[in-house]
Design a protein around this motif. Structure first.
Motif, PDB file in Angstrom:
ATOM      1  N   GLY A  38      -6.011   1.415  -8.912  1.00  0.00           N
ATOM      2  CA  GLY A  38      -4.865   0.515  -8.897  1.00  0.00           C
ATOM      3  C   GLY A  38      -4.725  -0.183  -7.565  1.00  0.00           C
ATOM      4  O   GLY A  38      -3.778   0.046  -6.826  1.00  0.00           O
ATOM      5  N   LYS A  39      -5.694  -1.030  -7.263  1.00  0.00           N
ATOM      6  CA  LYS A  39      -5.664  -1.759  -5.990  1.00  0.00           C
ATOM      7  C   LYS A  39      -5.144  -3.169  -6.199  1.00  0.00           C
ATOM      8  O   LYS A  39      -5.579  -3.858  -7.122  1.00  0.00           O
ATOM      9  N   PRO A  40      -4.258  -3.641  -5.339  1.00  0.00           N
ATOM     10  CA  PRO A  40      -3.864  -5.046  -5.399  1.00  0.00           C
ATOM     11  C   PRO A  40      -5.083  -5.930  -5.152  1.00  0.00           C
ATOM     12  O   PRO A  40      -6.032  -5.517  -4.483  1.00  0.00           O
ATOM     13  N   SER A  41      -5.033  -7.123  -5.676  1.00  0.00           N
ATOM     14  CA  SER A  41      -6.150  -8.058  -5.509  1.00  0.00           C
ATOM     15  C   SER A  41      -6.014  -8.801  -4.186  1.00  0.00           C
ATOM     16  O   SER A  41      -4.936  -8.869  -3.603  1.00  0.00           O
ATOM     17  N   PRO A  42      -7.121  -9.383  -3.717  1.00  0.00           N
ATOM     18  CA  PRO A  42      -7.047 -10.228  -2.512  1.00  0.00           C
ATOM     19  C   PRO A  42      -5.964 -11.306  -2.631  1.00  0.00           C
ATOM     20  O   PRO A  42      -5.267 -11.589  -1.655  1.00  0.00           O
ATOM     21  N   TYR A 140      -1.660  11.079 -13.542  1.00  0.00           N
ATOM     22  CA  TYR A 140      -2.247  10.511 -12.321  1.00  0.00           C
ATOM     23  C   TYR A 140      -3.188  11.535 -11.670  1.00  0.00           C
ATOM     24  O   TYR A 140      -2.768  12.624 -11.303  1.00  0.00           O
ATOM     25  N   ARG A 142      -4.502  11.887  -8.787  1.00  0.00           N
ATOM     26  CA  ARG A 142      -4.244  12.389  -7.432  1.00  0.00           C
ATOM     27  C   ARG A 142      -3.125  13.437  -7.401  1.00  0.00           C
ATOM     28  O   ARG A 142      -3.082  14.277  -6.519  1.00  0.00           O
ATOM     29  N   SER A 258       3.690   0.625  -0.937  1.00  0.00           N
ATOM     30  CA  SER A 258       2.241   0.379  -0.894  1.00  0.00           C
ATOM     31  C   SER A 258       1.839  -0.806  -1.756  1.00  0.00           C
ATOM     32  O   SER A 258       0.884  -1.516  -1.446  1.00  0.00           O
ATOM     33  N   LYS A 259       2.547  -0.997  -2.877  1.00  0.00           N
ATOM     34  CA  LYS A 259       2.228  -2.125  -3.745  1.00  0.00           C
ATOM     35  C   LYS A 259       3.351  -3.163  -3.718  1.00  0.00           C
ATOM     36  O   LYS A 259       3.566  -3.906  -4.659  1.00  0.00           O
ATOM     37  N   PHE A 262       1.675  -3.809   1.838  1.00  0.00           N
ATOM     38  CA  PHE A 262       0.247  -3.506   1.897  1.00  0.00           C
ATOM     39  C   PHE A 262      -0.045  -2.034   1.586  1.00  0.00           C
ATOM     40  O   PHE A 262       0.609  -1.163   2.142  1.00  0.00           O
ATOM     41  N   PRO A 263      -1.054  -1.777   0.756  1.00  0.00           N
ATOM     42  CA  PRO A 263      -1.506  -0.394   0.579  1.00  0.00           C
ATOM     43  C   PRO A 263      -1.964   0.145   1.936  1.00  0.00           C
ATOM     44  O   PRO A 263      -2.788  -0.486   2.605  1.00  0.00           O
ATOM     45  N   PHE A 399      -7.197  -5.493  -9.539  1.00  0.00           N
ATOM     46  CA  PHE A 399      -8.078  -5.891  -8.446  1.00  0.00           C
ATOM     47  C   PHE A 399      -9.016  -7.065  -8.759  1.00  0.00           C
ATOM     48  O   PHE A 399      -9.108  -8.014  -7.977  1.00  0.00           O
TER      49      PHE A 399
ATOM     50  N   ASP B  68     -11.488  -4.838   3.945  1.00  0.00           N
ATOM     51  CA  ASP B  68     -10.178  -5.479   4.084  1.00  0.00           C
ATOM     52  C   ASP B  68      -9.139  -4.441   4.523  1.00  0.00           C
ATOM     53  O   ASP B  68      -8.802  -3.536   3.763  1.00  0.00           O
ATOM     54  N   CYS B  69      -8.630  -4.592   5.728  1.00  0.00           N
ATOM     55  CA  CYS B  69      -7.676  -3.612   6.270  1.00  0.00           C
ATOM     56  C   CYS B  69      -6.321  -3.658   5.576  1.00  0.00           C
ATOM     57  O   CYS B  69      -5.479  -2.789   5.806  1.00  0.00           O
ATOM     58  N   ARG B  70      -6.109  -4.659   4.745  1.00  0.00           N
ATOM     59  CA  ARG B  70      -4.829  -4.758   4.041  1.00  0.00           C
ATOM     60  C   ARG B  70      -4.804  -3.921   2.769  1.00  0.00           C
ATOM     61  O   ARG B  70      -3.781  -3.804   2.111  1.00  0.00           O
ATOM     62  N   ASN B  71      -5.964  -3.413   2.356  1.00  0.00           N
ATOM     63  CA  ASN B  71      -6.021  -2.701   1.078  1.00  0.00           C
ATOM     64  C   ASN B  71      -6.361  -1.220   1.285  1.00  0.00           C
ATOM     65  O   ASN B  71      -6.570  -0.779   2.402  1.00  0.00           O
ATOM     66  N   TYR B  72      -6.389  -0.466   0.196  1.00  0.00           N
ATOM     67  CA  TYR B  72      -6.796   0.930   0.258  1.00  0.00           C
ATOM     68  C   TYR B  72      -8.242   1.035   0.749  1.00  0.00           C
ATOM     69  O   TYR B  72      -9.013   0.086   0.640  1.00  0.00           O
ATOM     70  N   THR B 285      -9.041  13.830   1.537  1.00  0.00           N
ATOM     71  CA  THR B 285      -9.207  13.092   0.283  1.00  0.00           C
ATOM     72  C   THR B 285      -8.094  13.418  -0.704  1.00  0.00           C
ATOM     73  O   THR B 285      -7.693  12.583  -1.502  1.00  0.00           O
ATOM     74  N   ILE B 286      -7.610  14.653  -0.646  1.00  0.00           N
ATOM     75  CA  ILE B 286      -6.542  15.083  -1.549  1.00  0.00           C
ATOM     76  C   ILE B 286      -5.184  14.675  -0.985  1.00  0.00           C
ATOM     77  O   ILE B 286      -4.246  14.387  -1.712  1.00  0.00           O
ATOM     78  N   LYS B 293      -4.531   1.018   8.508  1.00  0.00           N
ATOM     79  CA  LYS B 293      -5.688   0.364   9.138  1.00  0.00           C
ATOM     80  C   LYS B 293      -5.284  -0.895   9.907  1.00  0.00           C
ATOM     81  O   LYS B 293      -5.967  -1.300  10.838  1.00  0.00           O
ATOM     82  N   LEU B 294      -4.193  -1.527   9.496  1.00  0.00           N
ATOM     83  CA  LEU B 294      -3.748  -2.715  10.239  1.00  0.00           C
ATOM     84  C   LEU B 294      -3.328  -2.331  11.657  1.00  0.00           C
ATOM     85  O   LEU B 294      -3.598  -3.056  12.608  1.00  0.00           O
TER      86      LEU B 294
END
Lengths: 429, 429
Positions: A38-42, A140, A142, A258-259, A262-263, A399, B68-72, B285-286, B293-294
């Protein structure tokens, strides 16, 4: 279209020939597409240009209560950010703690703290022979990974459009003192996009747990993540419901931006009763001197208030909505009437849930991967990565571009058909 | 000046009269000053104007590897930030993980992980009857608070100018398998400002722990926090020393930029061997999808490289150095020759350590507080807040202005004299 299960062996074989040929052709296209997370797109991230470019001037770094956000202090968050998150979840600011960049890590810490220190004076979970969590499924991955890492036994609870099967939840929670928690994504659930009904929320609030330290882990990740301006999954506010039902301390609610921004560079929050907040803050005092208050300030200055934030979410929706609809259109057009799959039609959140015929999910995901389209691993939506029916697949539309999405979905439906035919042909062996 | 202990009863009584009159006058001034915590001053924070005002443009948000530092993504930090922190500690970037805004919370997590999951396949500490940590004293209160929260038994190890008493450290570590860790601030130690000698570091690296999962918690909080351009506490790099000595996995090193850029809005790091890094990443990871990252990118773009960072630290030094010297001047002038106190003269770090006559520290801190000057609580520099000699007081010179500092130190020396005289008078009862 005729349902596949109505087809005879010869028809299925002919169909297989055709589908398999299409699949071999598709493989040659050399796609590399990703519908797994579930990543936002550019395009969504580009939209945050103004947030990225936000400058907090030296003259502007103090909170409304006069605290310098550049220095240590204010363990539980700046008042302005508490208010923003509390408005997002319809609660009071005094029930909010603002954390760092990740609600997942706050959930992890909440489980870890309960393991090591216990919940409000009760025996730490790590000292008990057995700790169990209820896991509405599909859910989910995670969440399940956290409870698995701590050796907590996970019990599947089936989901419906109204939320988890509350008869089962009540039975487990009210009868088994080893049941200490339940993972919930109550609004636009991951992966189905269901919102818990009022009755479900009220039945949650009215639980009579056998364990005094039972807690609902209410991951309200998509609280304001609507896809449509005129349709919204209305979720009853759980904290006040629990209070009304005489269970004020029974829920930990989690959220993040995060959504929204920025994530990884957003802010996260916990909502809980005064007693829970007090325990969390006492533990936090040892764990950290405080979170990034400048980033909290950035969020407040950017959105001004909840109205600003909600207006902003509609811009996200404008980018995401066509992607959901593109997938749903392909699914309806290509699979409608075939009775080899069912899927959800969310009005918010980040996912579509697809149920293939039993025993087909792994093979579909594998076939997609071979042809260059990565989906969330089959089974990932279940505890221990074990989908008992090998049926559920999570689709993450956000994404890829619309163009990529159409190509990926075309391949997906092809693989669903091909694997389903292969499965049905087994009946004739 | 004559040493107070040489004075007779009448002389002491006369002195007390005079000091007590001065103290009563001081109380009437209504001071409200704080020398309790290692907080940067507003002047230091103002200096970070350019960092605060840094804008990362949309075109500039990818790492050198194209992420991309804006994303996961990039759980363990962006390569540029790894390099910056590795240069800060003279290690290889592949031995670095970049975390969020707080090294304290990374240390907390490291202990928590060892408790719950164990260290590299060894029994989780929470399953053991007894876990012990060595605590060089005086030391950092927040370290001791972490081990105390987890029920870990803490053992005092005396410090000298060369570091902890290594005979004792070797005895405990090499003989007792319950000893699982030691807290160290190896450079500009908190509170003395001592830097461990080469021999001390080599003896650390050559330990032969009775416990395979013994770890050195090397909190290199002040790695580049020199007060003078031409004087620096040179610290041997521990990771390579451990490797040379055949103990590659024995150390976790921690650092942050909390006192380089902003407290609470900096970045933190862990340095460890490949095997340790692998375990930490597996657990991470968990725990999270990744850190901010920004903010990592902001740091890299602001400093460019370690030279930029070190040049920047000299600007901090220019602000802090006069404060240390102001305090030292007052201490030398007012207490020199009286033999009622000893203090350190650090060339880096954030603190001065003061040792009063035995049994006087609590009373001195209390008297200061009554007259409006807050010091770190007496005892705070020892595990369980128990200073066996009630002698050590930590002085934090950085936050107040020079003017405030002089007033606060004047009051401090007055209280030291007054309490010492009262103590000596007890001998004549």
């Amino acid at each position: 279209m005729k349902a596949y299960k109505e087809l005879g062996k010869e028809e299925l074989l002919a169909l297989w020939e055709d589908l398999n040929r299409q699949y071999e052709e598709a493989k040659e296209k050399g796609l590399t597409l990703d519908m797994s997370r579930g990543k936002p797109s550019p395009a969504q991230l580009d939209m945050e240009k103004d947030f990225l470019g936000m400058v907090i001037s030296d003259a502007d770094v103090t909170t409304e209560t006069g605290v310098d956000c550049r220095n240590y202090g204010l363990l539980d968050g700046i008042p302005e950010a508490k208010r923003l998150l509390s408005d997002m979840l319809n609660v009071s600011p005094e029930n909010v703690i603002v954390f760092g960049n990740s609600s997942l890590s706050v959930m992890y810490d909440t489980v870890a703290r309960s393991m090591v220190l216990g919940v409000l004076g009760n025996t730490p979970w790590c000292k008990l022979d057995k700790v169990k969590f209820l896991c509405p499924v599909p859910g989910y991955d995670r969440h399940f990974a956290i409870t698995e890492q701590f050796g907590i036994e996970m019990i599947n609870i089936p989901m419906s459009e109204d939320g988890p099967d509350m008869d089962l939840v009540e039975k487990y929670v009210n009868e088994d003192p080893a049941v200490k928690g339940i993972w919930c994504v109550p609004k636009y659930s991951n992966p189905q996009g269901y919102t818990y009904s009022d009755e479900t929320v009220k039945r949650f609030a009215a639980l009579k747990p056998a364990a005094k330290d039972f807690r609902i882990f209410w991951d309200n990740a998509y609280a304001i993540h609507d896809l449509y301006e005129d349709k919204s999954g209305d979720l009853l506010e759980i904290l006040s419901e629990c209070e009304k039902a005489g269970n004020p301390d029974m829920v930990y609610e989690f959220c993040s931006t995060s959504k929204v921004t920025f994530p990884g560079a957003g802010i996260a929050g916990v909502v809980a009763s005064a007693a829970n907040i007090e325990q969390i803050k006492a533990a936090m005092t040892i764990q950290t001197i405080g979170y990034d208050k400048l980033n909290q300030l950035r969020h407040v200055k950017y959105f001004k208030n909840i109205d600003g934030m909600k207006a902003h979410m509609m811009k996200h929706a404008d980018i995401i909505r066509p992607k959901f609809e593109a997938i749903e259109n392909v699914l309806a057009k290509e699979l409608g009437g075939l009775e080899i799959g069912a899927w959800t039609k969310p009005i918010g959140g980040y996912f579509i849930s697809f149920d293939a015929m039993e025993g087909c999910a792994k093979e579909i995901v594998e076939k997609c991967k071979e042809a260059g389209v990565v989906l969330t691993g089959a089974g990932a939506t279940y505890p221990y990565k074990k989908d008992p029916k090998d049926s559920n697949i999570r689709i993450a539309p956000t994404f890829p571009s619309e163009e990529e999405l159409r190509m990926a979905t075309d391949l997906f439906v092809l693989c669903v058909k091909l694997v389903s035919v292969e499965k049905l042909l087994q009946n004739f062996r």
